[in-house]
Motif scaffolding. Structure first.
Motif, PDB file in Angstrom:
ATOM      1  N   ILE A 296       0.853  -1.191   0.000  1.00  0.00           N
ATOM      2  CA  ILE A 296       0.000   0.000   0.000  1.00  0.00           C
ATOM      3  C   ILE A 296       0.885   1.235   0.000  1.00  0.00           C
ATOM      4  O   ILE A 296       1.834   1.331   0.783  1.00  0.00           O
ATOM      5  CB  ILE A 296      -0.916   0.030   1.240  1.00  0.00           C
ATOM      6  N   SER A 297       0.577   2.183  -0.864  1.00  0.00           N
ATOM      7  CA  SER A 297       1.304   3.451  -0.903  1.00  0.00           C
ATOM      8  C   SER A 297       0.345   4.587  -0.577  1.00  0.00           C
ATOM      9  O   SER A 297      -0.760   4.634  -1.107  1.00  0.00           O
ATOM     10  CB  SER A 297       1.925   3.672  -2.283  1.00  0.00           C
ATOM     11  N   ILE A 298       0.796   5.489   0.292  1.00  0.00           N
ATOM     12  CA  ILE A 298      -0.010   6.649   0.663  1.00  0.00           C
ATOM     13  C   ILE A 298       0.544   7.849  -0.091  1.00  0.00           C
ATOM     14  O   ILE A 298       1.711   8.213   0.072  1.00  0.00           O
ATOM     15  CB  ILE A 298       0.012   6.876   2.188  1.00  0.00           C
ATOM     16  N   VAL A 299      -0.293   8.446  -0.931  1.00  0.00           N
ATOM     17  CA  VAL A 299       0.162   9.395  -1.942  1.00  0.00           C
ATOM     18  C   VAL A 299      -0.411  10.784  -1.695  1.00  0.00           C
ATOM     19  O   VAL A 299      -1.629  10.953  -1.555  1.00  0.00           O
ATOM     20  CB  VAL A 299      -0.253   8.908  -3.350  1.00  0.00           C
ATOM     21  N   GLU A 300       0.468  11.788  -1.647  1.00  0.00           N
ATOM     22  CA  GLU A 300       0.050  13.186  -1.584  1.00  0.00           C
ATOM     23  C   GLU A 300       0.205  13.818  -2.963  1.00  0.00           C
ATOM     24  O   GLU A 300       0.766  13.208  -3.885  1.00  0.00           O
ATOM     25  CB  GLU A 300       0.910  13.943  -0.560  1.00  0.00           C
ATOM     26  N   ALA A 301      -0.255  15.047  -3.096  1.00  0.00           N
ATOM     27  CA  ALA A 301      -0.222  15.728  -4.397  1.00  0.00           C
ATOM     28  C   ALA A 301       1.183  15.807  -4.974  1.00  0.00           C
ATOM     29  O   ALA A 301       1.397  15.602  -6.166  1.00  0.00           O
ATOM     30  CB  ALA A 301      -0.824  17.130  -4.259  1.00  0.00           C
ATOM     31  N   HIS A 302       2.173  16.068  -4.114  1.00  0.00           N
ATOM     32  CA  HIS A 302       3.543  16.226  -4.610  1.00  0.00           C
ATOM     33  C   HIS A 302       4.172  14.896  -5.038  1.00  0.00           C
ATOM     34  O   HIS A 302       5.280  14.871  -5.578  1.00  0.00           O
ATOM     35  CB  HIS A 302       4.424  16.907  -3.555  1.00  0.00           C
TER      36      HIS A 302
END
Length: 395
Positions: A327-333
């Motif tokens: 699982i990867s937690i992704v922000e806008a950057h």
């Protein structure tokens, strides 16, 4: 040891190695590369026993302390019913311990390049008796800046009869040219893992609006889903910060990072391996070569800087054909590196949501969910065309 048949990489590597050929071998992580080089060199040592006591005849170089210790453990298991001896030298250990080991009659030495080269320069280790040089995870050694040191060690061991380079990939910073310097007319082998060997890793992403949102998502996954999880973060400082924040929520973890004392690293890994603690926080020092059975989840709290590191990270779960979740937690950057990862693995990582923790930012909105308008967002092509048409009408 429970092995009944060779893996795909062992089938192609062992015969060539037994013939005394130099070897350039690539295979995905978790497919048995360690035994693919240890078995033939142990056979060689048994077939041609040493006549007099002396220094190590086989040298295995690994990029990290943890991998070195792991390889040495495997070596000891393979050599258990023989008279062959194996030792390990890594940074972070008292030099006196190294001196005691190097004074012994060793057959196989497993070492990290930096510490070993210190002993070579101090004339405490003699490379002239090395008959076989093995580089494990060679691409990682280059990534970590060990290329120059490894070339120097190779030069010191120039009387050897055989060299082997094993890696999960030949991509990266000049692995092919590195191999040309080390190997002599190598046999190139690679493997397409059988269905049984292939990792069965289910991958998805969660979009996050902010750091606090990321932390809430991570806490929910660790409390409700993960039986045993490795959580990857990008810096040492982030490891300490995250451990304290998780602990405040009643989530106990151990951590692994580059500047730890070796005894603390070993203790943390042992606690995690034995199930005393179910969460390991780690920087990328733990992303390569570490073989920990039954890791149910790999969670990228921070995405890695490069796509190939993503593959090595998630390879800590789904080992030897088992099932795992990444699982990867992704922000806008993170969107740019996410796109590179998807191209690299040739797979679109689908987003999922957790009730009560849905993302609100437009870039993180999912299909079918009402998007929140972002101020300053460029107008659509349709709106621009309509405005342009209206400006052309006569007044």
């Amino acid at each position: 040891m429970g092995f009944t048949e060779p893996t795909s990489i062992q089938k192609v590597a062992i015969p060539a190695a037994l013939d005394g050929k130099d070897l350039l071998a690539t295979a995905p992580t978790g497919t048995g590369k360690t035994a693919a080089y240890l078995l033939p060199v142990c056979q060689m040592l048994l077939d041609v026993p040493r006549r007099e006591p002396g220094s190590a005849r086989v040298l295995v170089l690994t990029p990290t302390r943890e991998l070195a210790i792991q390889v040495a453990e495997q070596c000891e298991r393979i050599c258990r019913y023989t008279k062959l001896s194996c030792g390990v030298i890594t940074g972070g250990i008292n030099y006196g311990t190294d001196h005691d080991l190097l004074e012994k009659n060793l057959d196989i030495l497993v070492a990290t390049p930096g510490r070993l080269f210190e002993h070579i320069e101090g004339e405490r280790f003699d490379c002239r008796e090395i008959e076989c040089l093995i580089l494990d995870e060679a691409d990682r050694m280059l990534d970590m800046g060990f290329g120059g040191v490894v070339n120097q060690i190779s030069g010191e061991a120039r009387w050897r009869r055989q060299s082997m380079l094993f890696s999960a990939t030949l991509e990266g910073n000049g692995v092919a040219s590195f191999a040309r310097n080390i190997l002599n007319e190598p046999v190139e082998v690679s493997s397409d893992p059988s269905r049984k060997e292939r990792p069965k890793i289910l991958q998805w992403i969660h979009y996050a609006d902010s750091y606090d949102h990321k932390l809430s998502l991570l806490s929910h996954i660790l409390k409700n889903d993960a039986q045993s999880a490795i959580v990857f973060v990008k810096t040492r400082e982030r490891v300490m910060q995250l451990q304290a924040q998780l602990q405040s929520q009643g989530i106990i973890s151990v951590y692994l990072q580059g500047d730890m004392a070796q005894d603390k690293r070993i203790l943390a890994l042992d606690k995690f391996k034995q199930g005393q603690v179910k969460i390991l926080l780690a920087t990328d020092v733990a992303a390569r070569g570490i073989d920990i059975p039954n890791v149910s989840h790999v969670i990228n709290f921070d995405l890695p800087r490069t796509a190939d590191v993503y593959v090595h990270r998630i390879g800590r779960t789904g080992r030897s054909g088992q099932k795992g979740i990444a699982i990867s937690i992704v922000e806008a950057h993170d969107m740019a590196i996410l796109a590179k990862i998807e191209r690299y693995i040739d797979e679109k990582l689908k987003p999922r949501v957790i009730d009560g923790l849905r993302p609100q930012h437009k870039i993180a909105a999912l299909p079918g969910k009402k998007k929140v308008k972002i101020k300053g967002k460029a107008k659509s092509k349709k709106a621009k065309a309509k405005k342009k048409s209206a400006s052309k009408k006569p007044k």
